[in-house]
Design a protein around this motif. Structure first.
Motif, PDB file in Angstrom:
ATOM      1  N   ALA A   1       0.851  -1.143   0.086  1.00  0.00           N
ATOM      2  CA  ALA A   1      -0.046   0.196   0.120  1.00  0.00           C
ATOM      3  C   ALA A   1       0.908   1.448  -0.214  1.00  0.00           C
ATOM      4  CB  ALA A   1      -0.859   0.097   1.209  1.00  0.00           C
ATOM      5  N   ILE A   2       0.668   2.133  -0.983  1.00  0.00           N
ATOM      6  CA  ILE A   2       1.603   3.261  -0.983  1.00  0.00           C
ATOM      7  C   ILE A   2       0.736   4.482  -0.717  1.00  0.00           C
ATOM      8  CG2 ILE A   2       2.887   4.881  -2.708  1.00  0.00           C
ATOM      9  CD1 ILE A   2       3.658   2.130  -4.263  1.00  0.00           C
ATOM     10  N   VAL A   3       1.028   5.012   0.262  1.00  0.00           N
ATOM     11  CA  VAL A   3       0.331   6.238   0.820  1.00  0.00           C
ATOM     12  C   VAL A   3       0.953   7.372   1.380  1.00  0.00           C
ATOM     13  CG1 VAL A   3      -1.259   4.465   1.728  1.00  0.00           C
ATOM     14  CG2 VAL A   3       0.361   5.082   3.288  1.00  0.00           C
TER      15      VAL A   3
ATOM     16  N   ALA B   1      -0.267   6.179   8.896  1.00  0.00           N
ATOM     17  CA  ALA B   1      -1.117   6.338   9.783  1.00  0.00           C
ATOM     18  C   ALA B   1      -2.576   5.964   9.475  1.00  0.00           C
ATOM     19  CB  ALA B   1      -1.122   7.365  10.812  1.00  0.00           C
ATOM     20  N   LYS B   2      -2.876   6.337   8.238  1.00  0.00           N
ATOM     21  CA  LYS B   2      -4.308   6.132   7.674  1.00  0.00           C
ATOM     22  C   LYS B   2      -4.444   4.616   7.187  1.00  0.00           C
ATOM     23  CE  LYS B   2      -5.141  10.640   6.225  1.00  0.00           C
ATOM     24  NZ  LYS B   2      -5.558  11.637   4.917  1.00  0.00           N
ATOM     25  N   VAL B   3      -3.386   3.686   7.381  1.00  0.00           N
ATOM     26  CA  VAL B   3      -3.744   2.299   6.730  1.00  0.00           C
ATOM     27  C   VAL B   3      -3.119   1.516   7.849  1.00  0.00           C
ATOM     28  CG1 VAL B   3      -3.730   3.006   4.440  1.00  0.00           C
ATOM     29  CG2 VAL B   3      -1.704   2.720   5.336  1.00  0.00           C
TER      30      VAL B   3
ATOM     31  N   VAL C   1      -0.345  -6.223   5.163  1.00  0.00           N
ATOM     32  CA  VAL C   1       0.135  -5.263   3.980  1.00  0.00           C
ATOM     33  C   VAL C   1       1.225  -4.413   4.398  1.00  0.00           C
ATOM     34  CG1 VAL C   1      -0.607  -3.442   2.855  1.00  0.00           C
ATOM     35  CG2 VAL C   1      -2.451  -5.141   3.445  1.00  0.00           C
ATOM     36  N   GLU C   2       2.080  -4.392   3.426  1.00  0.00           N
ATOM     37  CA  GLU C   2       3.305  -3.686   3.534  1.00  0.00           C
ATOM     38  C   GLU C   2       2.994  -2.221   3.027  1.00  0.00           C
ATOM     39  OE1 GLU C   2       7.862  -3.204   1.896  1.00  0.00           O
ATOM     40  OE2 GLU C   2       7.018  -5.062   1.551  1.00  0.00           O
ATOM     41  N   VAL C   3       3.219  -1.323   4.007  1.00  0.00           N
ATOM     42  CA  VAL C   3       2.772   0.197   3.795  1.00  0.00           C
ATOM     43  C   VAL C   3       4.256   0.832   3.554  1.00  0.00           C
ATOM     44  CG1 VAL C   3       1.903   2.184   4.792  1.00  0.00           C
ATOM     45  CG2 VAL C   3       0.956  -0.095   5.471  1.00  0.00           C
TER      46      VAL C   3
END
Length: 285
Positions: free
Chosen positions: A30-32, A36-38, A46-48
């Motif tokens: 997950a690219i964000v 903190a939102k994910v 999931v790797e953030v």
């Protein structure tokens, strides 16, 4: 196979991540902008990775080791072409084997304000070295969530789409289609025109809202400028209201969101979600 989703904390991005997890096809990234939102996704394995569409160095780190990536179009109108290009170039440097991009129906000829940066992004992709798939998403029925309650309260749904048809579907339907493309073969070089099974006029959208609410709702077609004012009164900011009204007057009324390809249903292997279900959920919560 490692699959990444940009803008993964957004409404569509989260649904794509959920669809990927259900498919259990491999590691999900997950690219964000704001990890903190994910945090809940991280807890589920999931790797953030943190990156914005403006930060090439961060995108290089975020796409390292990624096999396939979904580039969800940005929402900063006027900046999106540069931002999308930055992501595409990072994907090229990372050696990504497939990039899927969320566009708009008939982008190459669609005259709406919303279509311009999509059309330009598709041109960048066409000349890039990364294999790609274009997902030309039609309207989400959730786009009308801000209109459902006022329409029920007043008995009138306003718009500027005339008698044009909208091949809408639930946001989750488009998310599932993206997950299919990212986890199966045979999609490189394809352009999918994606729209729902229901192809509704605004009068029929009003009927669906009436069905969901149990109260009579009719459609009132208005001039584009008047629709901008109505959207502003409903709480939308000025730029977004202008883009949506333009999409009605130049897109829906002219048939550019009436998609009849059947591509969405074929990808997800089931009927698309009826509008009345989405409107009912909006009224319930």
């Amino acid at each position: 196979m490692t699959v990444a989703v940009t803008a993964a904390s957004g409404q569509l991005g989260r649904l794509v991540v959920e669809a990927l997890l259900r498919r259990a096809a491999g590691p999900v990234v997950a690219i964000v902008r704001d990890p903190a939102k994910v945090a809940d996704l991280a807890e589920r394995g999931v790797e953030v990775r943190q990156a914005s569409y403006d930060d090439a160095e961060a995108l290089d780190r975020a796409l390292a080791g990624v096999d396939r990536v979904l580039l969800i179009s940005g929402n900063e109108f006027g900046k999106r072409l540069d931002q999308h290009t930055t992501v595409i170039r990072a994907a090229e440097r990372a050696g990504v084997e497939l990039l899927a991009y969320t566009s708009i129906p008939r982008a190459t000829e669609n005259p709406t304000l919303l279509a311009q940066e999509h059309r330009e992004t598709e041109a960048v992709l066409a000349n890039s070295t990364v294999s790609h798939t274009v997902l030309r998403n039609s309207w989400y029925w959730e786009n009308y969530e801000h209109s459902v309650v006022p329409a029920v309260e007043s008995g009138t749904l306003y718009g500027a789409g005339g008698e044009g048809r909208i091949a809408g579907a639930a946001r989750a339907d488009y998310a599932e289609a993206a997950a299919v493309v990212l986890t199966t073969e045979g999609h490189a070089g394809r352009v999918y025109e994606l729209g729902g099974d229901e192809r509704l006029t605004y009068a029929e959208v009003a009927q669906r809202i009436s069905e969901a609410s149990g109260k009579p709702v009719r459609y009132q077609d208005v001039a584009e400028g008047d629709y901008v004012a109505a959207l502003r009164q409903a709480g939308l900011d000025a730029d977004y209201a202008r883009v949506l009204a333009d999409a009605d007057a130049k897109g829906i009324a002219a048939g550019f969101l009436d998609v009849s390809s059947g591509d969405l249903g074929k990808l997800i292997g089931r009927p698309t979600t009826p509008a009345v279900e989405v409107f009912g959920a909006a009224l319930a919560g």
